[in-house]
Design a protein around this motif. Sequence first.
Motif, PDB file in Angstrom:
ATOM      1  N   PHE A  29       0.749  -1.299   0.122  1.00 32.03           N
ATOM      2  CA  PHE A  29       0.052   0.108   0.043  1.00 32.03           C
ATOM      3  C   PHE A  29       0.710   1.319   0.034  1.00 32.03           C
ATOM      4  N   GLY A  30       1.956   1.240   0.849  1.00 38.28           N
ATOM      5  CA  GLY A  30       2.806   2.388   0.746  1.00 38.28           C
ATOM      6  C   GLY A  30       3.546   2.682  -0.395  1.00 38.28           C
ATOM      7  N   LEU A  31       4.123   1.449  -1.064  1.00 38.26           N
ATOM      8  CA  LEU A  31       4.647   1.462  -2.354  1.00 38.26           C
ATOM      9  C   LEU A  31       3.664   2.134  -3.413  1.00 38.26           C
ATOM     10  N   THR A  32       2.610   1.563  -3.387  1.00 37.83           N
ATOM     11  CA  THR A  32       1.372   2.181  -4.241  1.00 37.83           C
ATOM     12  C   THR A  32       1.246   3.631  -4.149  1.00 37.83           C
ATOM     13  N   MET A  33       1.172   4.228  -2.809  1.00 40.55           N
ATOM     14  CA  MET A  33       0.890   5.397  -2.702  1.00 40.55           C
ATOM     15  C   MET A  33       2.303   6.290  -3.040  1.00 40.55           C
ATOM     16  N   ALA A  34       3.383   5.872  -2.791  1.00 33.14           N
ATOM     17  CA  ALA A  34       4.389   6.314  -3.190  1.00 33.14           C
ATOM     18  C   ALA A  34       4.714   6.489  -4.936  1.00 33.14           C
ATOM     19  N   GLY A  35       4.195   5.482  -5.363  1.00 34.47           N
ATOM     20  CA  GLY A  35       4.225   5.538  -7.127  1.00 34.47           C
ATOM     21  C   GLY A  35       3.164   6.355  -7.610  1.00 34.47           C
ATOM     22  N   MET A  36       1.976   6.582  -6.937  1.00 32.14           N
ATOM     23  CA  MET A  36       0.904   7.517  -7.406  1.00 32.14           C
ATOM     24  C   MET A  36       1.191   8.819  -7.408  1.00 32.14           C
ATOM     25  N   ASN A  37       1.977   9.193  -6.306  1.00 30.16           N
ATOM     26  CA  ASN A  37       2.341  10.392  -5.968  1.00 30.16           C
ATOM     27  C   ASN A  37       3.484  10.847  -7.048  1.00 30.16           C
ATOM     28  N   GLY A  38       4.562   9.910  -6.857  1.00 27.66           N
ATOM     29  CA  GLY A  38       5.740  10.513  -7.826  1.00 27.66           C
ATOM     30  C   GLY A  38       5.262  10.478  -9.274  1.00 27.66           C
ATOM     31  N   LEU A  39       4.408   9.485  -9.762  1.00 27.77           N
ATOM     32  CA  LEU A  39       4.155   9.466 -11.216  1.00 27.77           C
ATOM     33  C   LEU A  39       3.387  10.878 -11.468  1.00 27.77           C
ATOM     34  N   PHE A  40       2.260  11.177 -10.727  1.00 24.31           N
ATOM     35  CA  PHE A  40       1.215  12.244 -10.850  1.00 24.31           C
ATOM     36  C   PHE A  40       2.200  13.604 -10.910  1.00 24.31           C
ATOM     37  N   TYR A  41       3.289  13.687  -9.917  1.00 23.45           N
ATOM     38  CA  TYR A  41       3.768  15.001  -9.842  1.00 23.45           C
ATOM     39  C   TYR A  41       4.765  15.240 -11.076  1.00 23.45           C
ATOM     40  N   GLN A  42       5.316  14.042 -11.530  1.00 21.38           N
ATOM     41  CA  GLN A  42       6.157  14.062 -12.757  1.00 21.38           C
ATOM     42  C   GLN A  42       5.343  14.447 -13.734  1.00 21.38           C
ATOM     43  N   SER A  43       3.959  14.192 -13.796  1.00 19.68           N
ATOM     44  CA  SER A  43       2.996  14.570 -14.854  1.00 19.68           C
ATOM     45  C   SER A  43       2.818  16.122 -14.872  1.00 19.68           C
ATOM     46  N   ILE A  44       2.422  16.698 -13.688  1.00 20.37           N
ATOM     47  CA  ILE A  44       1.905  18.075 -13.653  1.00 20.37           C
ATOM     48  C   ILE A  44       3.414  18.817 -13.954  1.00 20.37           C
ATOM     49  N   ALA A  45       4.638  18.212 -14.026  1.00 23.72           N
ATOM     50  CA  ALA A  45       5.679  19.073 -14.054  1.00 23.72           C
ATOM     51  C   ALA A  45       5.874  19.365 -15.544  1.00 23.72           C
ATOM     52  N   ARG A  46       5.022  18.462 -16.423  1.00 21.15           N
ATOM     53  CA  ARG A  46       5.214  18.433 -17.757  1.00 21.15           C
ATOM     54  C   ARG A  46       4.032  18.907 -18.430  1.00 21.15           C
ATOM     55  N   ILE A  47       2.668  18.554 -18.066  1.00 20.73           N
ATOM     56  CA  ILE A  47       1.367  18.994 -18.938  1.00 20.73           C
ATOM     57  C   ILE A  47       0.671  19.739 -17.644  1.00 20.73           C
ATOM     58  N   PRO A  48      -0.349  20.321 -18.278  1.00 19.30           N
ATOM     59  CA  PRO A  48      -1.451  21.467 -17.306  1.00 19.30           C
ATOM     60  C   PRO A  48      -1.936  20.197 -16.390  1.00 19.30           C
ATOM     61  N   LEU A  49      -2.327  21.062 -15.186  1.00 22.04           N
ATOM     62  CA  LEU A  49      -2.940  20.223 -14.083  1.00 22.04           C
ATOM     63  C   LEU A  49      -4.334  19.598 -14.422  1.00 22.04           C
ATOM     64  N   GLY A  50      -5.410  20.225 -15.237  1.00 22.10           N
ATOM     65  CA  GLY A  50      -6.521  19.735 -15.643  1.00 22.10           C
ATOM     66  C   GLY A  50      -6.374  18.544 -16.243  1.00 22.10           C
ATOM     67  N   PRO A  51      -5.731  18.489 -17.540  1.00 17.95           N
ATOM     68  CA  PRO A  51      -5.629  17.283 -18.222  1.00 17.95           C
ATOM     69  C   PRO A  51      -5.182  16.088 -17.482  1.00 17.95           C
TER      70      PRO A  51
END
Length: 327
Positions: A109-131
């Motif tokens: 569960f912790g690894l999943t949480m870490a992956g979810m946050n890490g991937l999402f923040y890498q995403s919003i560093a590259r594309i707008p927040l809404g999409p």
Amino acid sequence: MPNPLEGPVTTPSTAADSPAATPVAETSAARPPTGAAPRRRSLGSIGLVLSAGISVQFGGALAASLMPRAGALGVVTLRLVAAAIVLLVVCRPRVRGHSRADWATVIVFGLTMAGMNGLFYQSIARIPLGPAVALEVLGPLALSVLASRRAINLVWAGLALAGVVLLSGGGFGSLDVVGVLFALGAGAMWAAYIVFSARTGRRFPQADGLALAMAVAAVVFLPLGIVESGTKLLDPTTVALGSAVAVLSSVLPYTLELIALRRLPASTFAILMSLEPAIAATAGFLVLSQALSATEAVAIALVIAASMGVVLTQTGRGKAKVQEDGS
């Protein structure tokens, strides 16, 4: 993005919450008409959920503005560490007395949480927040469609797919492809998060499992944040902003949702959560000046409609089953 402190959606009912618990002897002059108080409580709970969603998405916008100072991995590290400290202090989870299966569940569960946050923040560093949030929502949406196995959900899946095609512009020409892939990966981890959140909730009392899982996520991410950001993580301003992100995106939403879910049906909660892409787009516009094109706005609307459709379909099926069992 999803609230990483959000546990399984449950709506425990109590006598105090039931209209049947209202004293019949009271006159209408002495109190509001029957049903007025529950309606006010329901509206208040809806307001709490919407406030939680606004807090989460504006926290995400603040995180995006912080990335030039600390990097995406650094921001995630600050958020997870701050949230873990708060949860461990508040929950004081019991460490002893758990089986290997319990620990395996909470670690995953912790690894999943870490992956979810890490991937999402890498995403919003590259594309707008809404999409980014619209693409991420596809993870739990796909999980709901596959779990229900109803033909009508193919319609909702088609709506979501149409939204993705519109967002892609025929090939994601208007969005960074790597950012899109990170958002989709975050969505997959969100689906896994839902599964292991439920399993953790069954194995650990109250929010103990959640606190331990958050600690696991923080420990996992700490080396990554140190490698990317180094001493920047010790800058007082960066630490303060990172703590603000943790409060806005984790601590405050969790508290508001926990209060709201005492009186709000899970189906209503899920529908309100479906609005997060729209809230994220608004936060991106107000905080980061990320304007959406008309096509992107329509695409996000399609994803929201698909999410709501899945929830309403499941709710209707649940009511029909209850009526059938009661007949």
